[in-house]
Motif scaffolding. Structure first.
Motif, short mmCIF file in Angstrom:
data_model
loop_
_atom_site.label_atom_id
_atom_site.label_comp_id
_atom_site.label_asym_id
_atom_site.label_seq_id
_atom_site.Cartn_x
_atom_site.Cartn_y
_atom_site.Cartn_z
N ILE A 1 -89.18 83.69 -24.97
CA ILE A 1 -90.34 83.41 -24.12
C ILE A 1 -91.37 82.52 -24.56
O ILE A 1 -91.96 81.80 -24.18
N VAL A 2 -91.62 82.87 -25.85
CA VAL A 2 -92.85 82.11 -26.66
C VAL A 2 -92.20 80.64 -26.91
O VAL A 2 -92.99 79.65 -26.56
N ASN A 3 -91.24 80.43 -27.19
CA ASN A 3 -90.59 78.91 -27.41
C ASN A 3 -90.58 78.26 -26.00
O ASN A 3 -91.24 76.87 -26.01
N ASN A 4 -90.40 78.93 -24.85
CA ASN A 4 -90.60 78.49 -23.59
C ASN A 4 -91.66 78.09 -23.09
O ASN A 4 -92.21 77.12 -22.62
N ALA A 5 -92.76 79.03 -23.52
CA ALA A 5 -94.37 78.70 -23.08
C ALA A 5 -94.88 77.58 -23.90
O ALA A 5 -95.85 77.21 -23.30
N THR A 6 -94.16 77.25 -25.01
CA THR A 6 -95.04 76.07 -25.93
C THR A 6 -94.15 75.04 -25.95
O THR A 6 -94.75 74.07 -26.54
N LYS A 7 -92.96 75.07 -25.36
CA LYS A 7 -92.18 73.64 -25.58
C LYS A 7 -92.84 72.26 -25.12
O LYS A 7 -92.60 71.33 -25.50
N ASP A 8 -93.44 72.39 -24.11
CA ASP A 8 -94.15 71.06 -23.34
C ASP A 8 -95.37 70.86 -24.00
O ASP A 8 -96.19 69.90 -23.44
N ARG A 9 -96.10 71.54 -24.85
CA ARG A 9 -97.34 71.21 -25.69
C ARG A 9 -97.16 69.97 -26.35
O ARG A 9 -96.22 69.61 -26.79
N ASN A 10 -98.23 68.95 -26.63
CA ASN A 10 -97.86 67.81 -27.12
C ASN A 10 -98.76 67.76 -28.30
O ASN A 10 -99.41 66.79 -28.68
N ASP A 11 -98.95 68.79 -28.90
CA ASP A 11 -99.52 69.01 -30.50
C ASP A 11 -98.79 70.02 -31.26
O ASP A 11 -97.48 70.33 -30.77
N THR A 12 -99.46 70.26 -32.55
CA THR A 12 -98.67 71.09 -33.29
C THR A 12 -98.67 72.42 -32.96
O THR A 12 -97.64 73.12 -33.42
N GLY A 13 -99.31 72.90 -32.06
CA GLY A 13 -99.22 74.24 -31.40
C GLY A 13 -97.83 74.39 -30.77
O GLY A 13 -97.33 75.55 -30.55
N SER A 14 -96.96 73.28 -30.63
CA SER A 14 -95.60 73.62 -29.85
C SER A 14 -94.69 74.15 -30.77
O SER A 14 -93.82 74.88 -30.39
#
Length: 173
Positions: free
Chosen positions: A132-145
């Motif tokens: 769930i966390v991976n899916n929630a952050t996969k589209d971020r375009n920064d190191t937070g991804s």
């Protein structure tokens, strides 16, 4: 994750999508070093648990795991990330062998099997949370991804350390 691929690429361009990426060799190393760390951690778990006691060992093992998480979270290149993967894996191996040992030694016999079996359920639920966390952050375009999913692991280490500070040592130690 796209940002991770761009940041950690050493110049390789993936022919499938034309984006910077890591090579298959680099990817294999990144993935396999977690397992290598887990293997060696499992080998060292019993002697460590016998030397320090089960409770203190789990606290120390959480620090080993957290060290690996820190390295991975701070990494912006493959060498540091790989080192973090190894140490996180080492901590996972240590904990994976020590936790069921602690549970089975402290639990009353009438509930022992249920408690140790629930350990596997907790691992499965952890995999769900990770997805769930991976899916929630996969589209971020920064190191937070990649840093957010890696850093979330701190929560579980903190919970375990706090719990172990409140729980007793096993009768066998």
């Amino acid at each position: 994750m796209k940002h991770w691929r761009e940041l950690f690429s050493t110049g390789y361009i993936n022919p499938l999508d034309g984006l910077p990426d890591v090579t298959a060799t680099q990817s294999s190393m990144i993935v396999s070093l977690l397992s290598a760390g887990t293997f060696f951690g499992a080998l060292f778990a019993a002697p460590m648990a016998d030397h320090f006691g089960r409770r203190m060992s789990m606290i120390l093992e959480c620090f080993v795991f957290s060290f690996g998480v820190i390295l991975q979270t701070a990494a912006t290149a493959i060498p540091l990330f790989v080192a973090g993967r190894f140490f996180a894996g080492f901590g996972v191996g240590l904990l994976s062998a020590t936790i069921p040992l602690y549970q089975s030694e402290t639990a009353p016999k009438w509930i022992r099997g249920t408690i140790v079996g629930t350990y596997q359920l907790a691992i499965t639920l952890g995999l769900l949370v990770a997805a769930i966390v991976n899916n929630a952050t996969k589209d971020r375009n920064d190191t937070g991804s990649y840093r957010i999913p890696v850093a979330v692991q701190f929560a579980w280490a903190i919970i375990l350390v706090v719990g172990m500070l409140l729980l007793p040592e096993t009768p066998a130690s």
